[in-house]
Design a protein around this motif. Structure first.
Motif, mmCIF file in Angstrom:
data_model
loop_
_atom_site.group_PDB
_atom_site.id
_atom_site.type_symbol
_atom_site.label_atom_id
_atom_site.label_comp_id
_atom_site.label_asym_id
_atom_site.label_seq_id
_atom_site.Cartn_x
_atom_site.Cartn_y
_atom_site.Cartn_z
ATOM 1 N N ARG A 62 0.851 -1.182 0.000
ATOM 2 C CA ARG A 62 0.000 0.000 0.000
ATOM 3 C C ARG A 62 0.890 1.235 0.000
ATOM 4 O O ARG A 62 2.072 1.170 0.350
ATOM 5 C CB ARG A 62 -0.941 0.003 1.199
ATOM 6 N N GLY A 82 -7.339 -5.599 1.110
ATOM 7 C CA GLY A 82 -7.676 -6.019 2.463
ATOM 8 C C GLY A 82 -8.124 -7.467 2.418
ATOM 9 O O GLY A 82 -7.417 -8.329 1.903
ATOM 10 N N GLU A 100 -5.583 0.341 2.594
ATOM 11 C CA GLU A 100 -5.554 -1.125 2.652
ATOM 12 C C GLU A 100 -4.391 -1.686 1.837
ATOM 13 O O GLU A 100 -4.018 -1.116 0.817
ATOM 14 C CB GLU A 100 -6.858 -1.706 2.085
ATOM 15 N N TYR A 102 -2.955 -4.251 -0.848
ATOM 16 C CA TYR A 102 -3.594 -4.820 -2.033
ATOM 17 C C TYR A 102 -2.583 -5.544 -2.896
ATOM 18 O O TYR A 102 -1.372 -5.372 -2.759
ATOM 19 C CB TYR A 102 -4.322 -3.738 -2.843
#
Length: 134
Positions: A62, A82, A100, A102
């Motif tokens: 992230r 997430g 989040e 990813y």
């Protein structure tokens, strides 16, 4: 072919853009056009994902405080953001907020192509999470 004519624009061909995936033969390409174009505010990449390639089984990452937009040109790409996992097909845009972790993967038998946009800034390197997508 990268050029910066006096007319207020620049042009960059594919070969002018740095290929982040060059060190990973068989994974496709991810060409970063920002340096080749001399952009100051926009970061722009084109990614060609071969079948079965991407971040599955690898780390997630992230960019806190930095927004990114992924636009699927062709094919279908699986995203894990997430705990959510979803597929995105052609002409679909996915926005990452930087909050989040990813990762993206091409789970299909066909090539996929993406455009990736974000602001260009001298931000800290991305945060990584190992074992993100087992």
């Amino acid at each position: 072919m990268s050029s910066r004519p006096a007319g207020g624009y620049s042009i960059a061909a594919r070969e002018d853009a740095l290929d982040f995936m060059a060190q990973y033969p068989g994974y496709g390409e991810q060409r970063w056009y920002s340096d080749a174009l001399g952009t100051e505010q926009v970061s722009f990449s084109w990614r060609r994902m071969l079948p079965g390639t991407g971040g599955r089984g690898s780390y997630g990452h992230r960019h806190p405080g930095q927004e990114e937009v992924f636009f699927v040109i062709s094919g279908t790409v699986t995203f894990k953001v997430g705990d959510d996992v979803f597929a995105a097909g052609p002409r679909t845009a996915v926005r990452m907020t930087g909050e989040e972790f990813y990762s993206v993967h091409n789970d299909t038998d066909a090539e996929a192509q993406l455009l990736i946009f974000s602001t260009r800034c001298a931000a800290a390197p991305p945060e990584k999470m190992d074992g993100f997508w087992p």
